[in-house]
Design an enzyme around this catalytic site. Structure first.
Site, mmCIF file in Angstrom:
data_model
loop_
_atom_site.group_PDB
_atom_site.id
_atom_site.type_symbol
_atom_site.label_atom_id
_atom_site.label_comp_id
_atom_site.label_asym_id
_atom_site.label_seq_id
_atom_site.Cartn_x
_atom_site.Cartn_y
_atom_site.Cartn_z
ATOM 1 N N CYS A 165 0.867 -1.188 0.000
ATOM 2 C CA CYS A 165 0.000 0.000 0.000
ATOM 3 C C CYS A 165 0.899 1.232 0.000
ATOM 4 O O CYS A 165 2.065 1.144 -0.403
ATOM 5 C CB CYS A 165 -0.971 -0.021 1.181
ATOM 6 S SG CYS A 165 -0.200 0.049 2.811
ATOM 7 N N ASN A 219 2.254 1.435 4.444
ATOM 8 C CA ASN A 219 2.602 0.178 5.127
ATOM 9 C C ASN A 219 2.317 0.238 6.628
ATOM 10 O O ASN A 219 3.013 -0.388 7.424
ATOM 11 C CB ASN A 219 4.064 -0.225 4.868
ATOM 12 C CG ASN A 219 4.411 -1.659 5.284
ATOM 13 O OD1 ASN A 219 5.544 -1.951 5.653
ATOM 14 N ND2 ASN A 219 3.457 -2.561 5.244
ATOM 15 N N CYS A 230 -1.387 0.755 7.516
ATOM 16 C CA CYS A 230 -2.826 0.487 7.660
ATOM 17 C C CYS A 230 -3.264 -0.744 6.866
ATOM 18 O O CYS A 230 -3.556 -1.791 7.436
ATOM 19 C CB CYS A 230 -3.647 1.704 7.209
ATOM 20 S SG CYS A 230 -3.368 3.187 8.212
ATOM 21 N N ARG A 231 -3.315 -0.620 5.549
ATOM 22 C CA ARG A 231 -3.907 -1.685 4.732
ATOM 23 C C ARG A 231 -2.998 -2.891 4.530
ATOM 24 O O ARG A 231 -3.421 -4.035 4.727
ATOM 25 C CB ARG A 231 -4.324 -1.120 3.361
ATOM 26 C CG ARG A 231 -5.486 -0.149 3.435
ATOM 27 C CD ARG A 231 -5.634 0.623 2.151
ATOM 28 N NE ARG A 231 -4.506 1.535 1.932
ATOM 29 C CZ ARG A 231 -4.310 2.245 0.838
ATOM 30 N NH1 ARG A 231 -5.151 2.123 -0.177
ATOM 31 N NH2 ARG A 231 -3.280 3.068 0.732
ATOM 32 N N SER A 232 -1.746 -2.650 4.097
ATOM 33 C CA SER A 232 -0.913 -3.818 3.756
ATOM 34 C C SER A 232 -0.513 -4.664 4.972
ATOM 35 O O SER A 232 -0.400 -5.886 4.827
ATOM 36 C CB SER A 232 0.307 -3.415 2.914
ATOM 37 O OG SER A 232 1.145 -2.502 3.579
ATOM 38 N N ASP A 276 -8.275 3.633 1.351
ATOM 39 C CA ASP A 276 -7.352 3.981 2.433
ATOM 40 C C ASP A 276 -8.148 4.402 3.674
ATOM 41 O O ASP A 276 -8.880 5.391 3.636
ATOM 42 C CB ASP A 276 -6.461 5.138 1.954
ATOM 43 C CG ASP A 276 -5.311 5.392 2.911
ATOM 44 O OD1 ASP A 276 -5.355 4.900 4.052
ATOM 45 O OD2 ASP A 276 -4.365 6.076 2.506
#
Ligand code: 4NP
Length: 152
Positions: free
Chosen positions: A3, A6, A8-10, A118
């Site tokens: 993402c 690195n 939050c999402r990934s 996001d």
């Protein structure tokens, strides 16, 4: 799993894929990284940590890192969490890249072309939505990897 930050999402995508691979005893090496370098060395966002914890996974030990050229040679697949991450990855991929690069949600039937939004400027419920999406993709990928992509 890649993402922007690195944090939050990934990291959640990494956690979901690790967990599903573990559940099915499928040997997959999983890492996550960001296209940006602002959060190198940082733990995941507290809201991401809380979401992972709610799903039984401790990601407090994860640390942010930036995607690097070697990743494109080392991994078979690099999954972008959103369309911007995908175009950034294609732009920075070295000429000798081996990894297949694609959108993570392309793994899920009916979700092709979709981005994982996001959640950074959202609230805890946005992180829960992120989890639902990355977990579905992780489950679909491990199923595909262990059934359709297996030589045996
Ligand atoms: P992520 O969210 O890409 O899901 O980790 C973000 C976290 C931090 C920033 C951007 C996105 N940032 O600009 O600091």
């Amino acid at each position: 799993m890649v993402c922007l930050g690195n944090i939050c999402r990934s990291p959640l995508a990494e956690a979901a894929l690790r967990a599903e691979a573990g559940r099915l005893s499928v040997d997959i090496a999983v890492e996550s990284a960001g296209t940006g370098g602002w959060h190198v060395g940082h733990p995941p966002d507290r809201r991401a940590q809380a979401t992972a914890r709610r799903h039984g996974i401790d990601i407090s030990g994860y640390r942010g890192r930036q995607v690097e050229a070697a990743d494109f040679r080392h991994f078979t697949h690099i999954f972008a969490l959103d369309a911007d991450n995908l175009s950034d990855l294609r732009r920075i991929a070295p000429p000798d890249a081996l990894a297949e690069i694609g959108l993570l949600l392309d793994q899920v039937e009916g979700w092709q072309g979709r981005s994982v939004a996001d959640p950074y400027y959202g609230d805890q419920s946005d992180f829960e939505t992120t989890w639902t999406e990355v977990d579905a993709a992780a489950r679909a990928f491990v199923r595909w990897w262990s059934v359709d992509a297996s030589p045996n």
